[in-house]
Design a protein around this motif. Structure first.
Motif, short mmCIF file in Angstrom:
data_model
loop_
_atom_site.label_atom_id
_atom_site.label_comp_id
_atom_site.label_asym_id
_atom_site.label_seq_id
_atom_site.Cartn_x
_atom_site.Cartn_y
_atom_site.Cartn_z
N ASN A 157 54.22 27.04 9.01
CA ASN A 157 54.94 26.31 10.05
C ASN A 157 55.32 24.91 9.58
OD1 ASN A 157 54.34 24.05 12.22
ND2 ASN A 157 55.34 25.71 13.30
N GLU A 212 49.59 30.50 9.64
CA GLU A 212 50.77 30.09 10.41
C GLU A 212 50.94 28.57 10.37
OE1 GLU A 212 52.57 29.00 14.53
OE2 GLU A 212 50.48 29.66 14.49
N LEU A 219 56.11 38.27 19.42
CA LEU A 219 55.88 38.61 18.01
C LEU A 219 54.52 39.28 17.82
CD1 LEU A 219 57.36 35.54 16.10
CD2 LEU A 219 58.43 37.75 16.59
N ALA A 260 57.36 31.38 10.17
CA ALA A 260 58.78 31.17 9.86
C ALA A 260 59.67 31.53 11.05
CB ALA A 260 59.16 31.98 8.62
N VAL A 261 59.63 32.80 11.46
CA VAL A 261 60.48 33.24 12.58
C VAL A 261 60.09 32.52 13.87
CG1 VAL A 261 61.22 35.23 13.95
CG2 VAL A 261 60.79 35.50 11.50
N GLY A 262 58.78 32.41 14.13
CA GLY A 262 58.32 31.73 15.33
C GLY A 262 58.74 30.27 15.38
N THR A 313 58.08 25.21 7.06
CA THR A 313 59.34 25.58 7.70
C THR A 313 59.94 24.40 8.44
OG1 THR A 313 58.50 27.84 8.00
CG2 THR A 313 60.42 27.21 9.30
N LEU A 369 55.84 36.01 10.28
CA LEU A 369 56.51 36.13 11.58
C LEU A 369 56.24 34.90 12.44
CD1 LEU A 369 56.06 39.85 12.73
CD2 LEU A 369 58.21 38.66 12.33
N PHE A 426 57.46 32.79 21.37
CA PHE A 426 57.38 33.64 20.18
C PHE A 426 55.99 34.23 19.94
CE2 PHE A 426 56.13 29.58 18.16
CZ PHE A 426 55.10 29.99 17.34
N LEU A 454 61.37 28.99 13.98
CA LEU A 454 62.80 28.96 14.25
C LEU A 454 63.09 29.16 15.74
CD1 LEU A 454 64.15 31.01 11.20
CD2 LEU A 454 64.33 28.55 11.56
N ILE A 455 62.34 30.06 16.37
CA ILE A 455 62.50 30.27 17.82
C ILE A 455 62.13 29.01 18.59
CG2 ILE A 455 61.66 31.58 19.80
CD1 ILE A 455 61.29 33.97 17.92
#
Length: 535
Positions: A183, A179, A359, A114-116, A186, A111, A355, A118-119
């Motif tokens: 990160n 992360e 998150l 990857a997702v963070g 990503t 989360l 994020f 992207l945010i």
């Protein structure tokens, strides 16, 4: 020949200059190690900041002695960074990771990583796009703005990891560490995807292709790393080089690790993800198949290579920050340069906060135990750990905005100098405040969890993931106390995954690939000739 291909020296006409340059740089590396050791107990300084400051001081001396022409002994190239320095750092990260804690928090790590990312990428890209127009920066393309988002989304949590303790704060360490690796991967995958696609005409088809390519790189890179690690385990377990020479098995482990990285580069995959998961698999299987002397050797060899590579990077970044060619192009508008750097730094702070806290709240909903939840002080530490920018950002900035170390295009030169400014400011200022901040937020925590890890003496007896007993030990009262079906939906499957993975690992993987419990044959020992290799 390789050295001449990678490094370009200050005076290439002099045959003796390369030798002098390398001697000076090696001497500086030694100075970084010695001074770092002397400052070990300092509450502000760490190895990264020490190397960066020594690089800055050295750059000033070279700049003065060269009459303002150069500030570094050698010129940093992307090949040197991505092919020679980054692999040992990322591989050692996977090889030394506390695997049980890492996989227990895998969803949260993905989360954040990857997702963070992207945010953060979206906030920095679109923020820069709207703000830069106020500074009359109009020549940057959409691809440039997206590249800026990827460049400044790449974190460097080395300073924070040097302060945190794996044994005292296992949850926090695994989050910051995991992360950071995801990160970087990503950010680099995003960066290469941006360069690959024509973003001048964005359509829904282009967006879906972008997402598909992103997922393809993530999945295939991970699979390649796992397969390479399993291949090394199978070869060493089957042939058992240690019966003749431990040097062979050590050499094979090092070469197979590097082979996984270069194989990913060959197929245009994410080499960071590949070598990271190769390190995890090799520490779980391959490392247990070699002799005891090889285990000690490989553990320290990988850690040493990683340490030297990190010092090398920070030392050079310090020297390169004073490269006069980059600053001459933007010297006519110092106010604009300061404004752009300040706004980019503000976007980094905002993108990180956007994020981490939301998150963390979502992650806490999936946790059953209070000890597994991320409290506010830990969230602040995770947010702070990702504020520093390092060599990955520098390398990506050079890749996007220049091919020769500097550029004559004003906007591109400004992006490079802004990157240098943010890297220096975040590493030195934020890095200096890391130790006091962590000690203030996390005063003497005492959470100890046994891990399966090559650096631990218990690594021969503790599995990769928690045994199925963890699932069975949950009392009925715990299950009944789950407050909502939403939380139960996320929390219930996790122990089951651990349980079935362990059964699969014991039944199928370890008999083929070795691992914990495997006892290599040593001629003349009591195990010689024994068919049973399992405890």
């Amino acid at each position: 020949m390789v050295v001449h291909h990678i490094l370009h020296y200050v005076q290439p006409t002099s045959h003796h200059t390369p030798v002098v340059s390398m001697n000076l740089f090696v001497a500086l590396l030694c100075a970084c190690i010695v001074i770092g050791h002397l400052l070990e107990e300092n509450r502000w300084i760490n190895d990264s900041i020490t190397a960066l400051l020594i690089g800055l001081c050295t750059g000033v001396v070279i700049l003065l002695t060269s009459g303002g022409k150069n500030s570094h002994i050698l010129v940093f190239s992307e090949d040197l960074f991505f092919i020679y320095l980054l692999p040992p750092i990322i591989f050692n990260a996977g090889f030394q990771v506390k695997k049980k804690q890492f996989f227990r928090n895998f969803i949260t790590i993905m989360l954040f990583g990857a997702v963070g990312t992207l945010i953060s990428f979206g906030i920095i890209s679109f923020g820069a796009m709207h703000i830069f127009s106020n500074f009359n920066i109009n020549s940057l393309t959409l691809a440039d703005y997206f590249a800026i988002g990827a460049i400044f989304s790449a974190t460097d949590s080395v300073c924070t990891l040097q302060v945190l303790n794996q044994e005292e704060t296992p949850l926090l360490y695994s989050l910051v560490f995991g992360e950071g690796v995801v990160n970087d991967a990503t950010s680099i995958v995003l960066f290469h995807a941006i360069q690959k696609f024509d973003l001048s005409h964005i359509s829904s088809n282009i967006c879906w292709q972008f997402v598909g390519n992103f997922l393809y790189l993530f999945i295939t890179s991970t699979i390649l790393g796992v397969l390479t690690g399993l291949l090394s385990a199978y070869i060493i377990k089957t042939l058992y080089f240690g019966r003749h020479s431990t040097d062979r098995e050590v050499a094979l482990m090092i070469l197979m690790a590097y082979f996984s990285y270069m194989l990913a580069e060959l197929f245009n995959l994410s080499a960071i993800l590949t070598v990271f998961f190769c390190g995890i698999v090799m520490s779980h299987y391959t490392w247990h198949n070699v002799t005891e002397s090889s285990r000690v050797t490989t553990k320290h060899a990988f850690a040493t290579l990683s340490f030297v590579a990190e010092i090398f990077i920070f030392l050079y970044v310090g020297m390169d920050a004073l490269d006069i060619e980059k600053w001459r192009v933007v010297s006519d508008s110092p106010g604009t340069s300061v404004g752009v750097s300040s706004l980019l730094l503000a976007l980094v702070l905002l993108g990180r906060a956007a994020f981490v806290f939301p998150l963390s709240f979502l992650s806490n909903l999936t946790k059953r135990s209070p000890n597994e939840k991320i409290n506010l002080k830990q969230q602040v530490t995770v947010w702070w750990a990702g504020l520093m920018r390092g060599a990955v950002s520098m390398a990506l900035a050079y890749n996007q905005f220049t091919r020769s170390g500097h550029t004559q295009l004003h906007e591109h030169a400004m992006m490079i100098t802004s990157t240098i400014t943010i890297v220096l400011f975040s590493t030195v200022v934020f890095g200096l405040m890391t130790k006091p901040l962590v000690r203030k937020l996390l005063p003497s925590p005492r959470i100890n969890i046994d891990e399966s890890d090559p650096s631990s003496s218990k690594s021969l007896t503790v599995p990769l993931l928690e045994d199925g007993d963890y699932c069975e030990a949950l009392s009925s009262s715990q299950m009944l106390n789950t407050p909502t079906s939403f939380r139960m939906f996320f929390a219930t499957p996790i122990p089951t995954v651990h349980h079935y993975w362990r059964k699969f690992d014991d039944s199928f993987m370890r008999p083929v690939f070795g691992g914990r419990g495997f006892v290599p044959l040593i001629p003349g020992s009591p195990t010689d000739g024994s068919l049973q290799q399992w405890k």
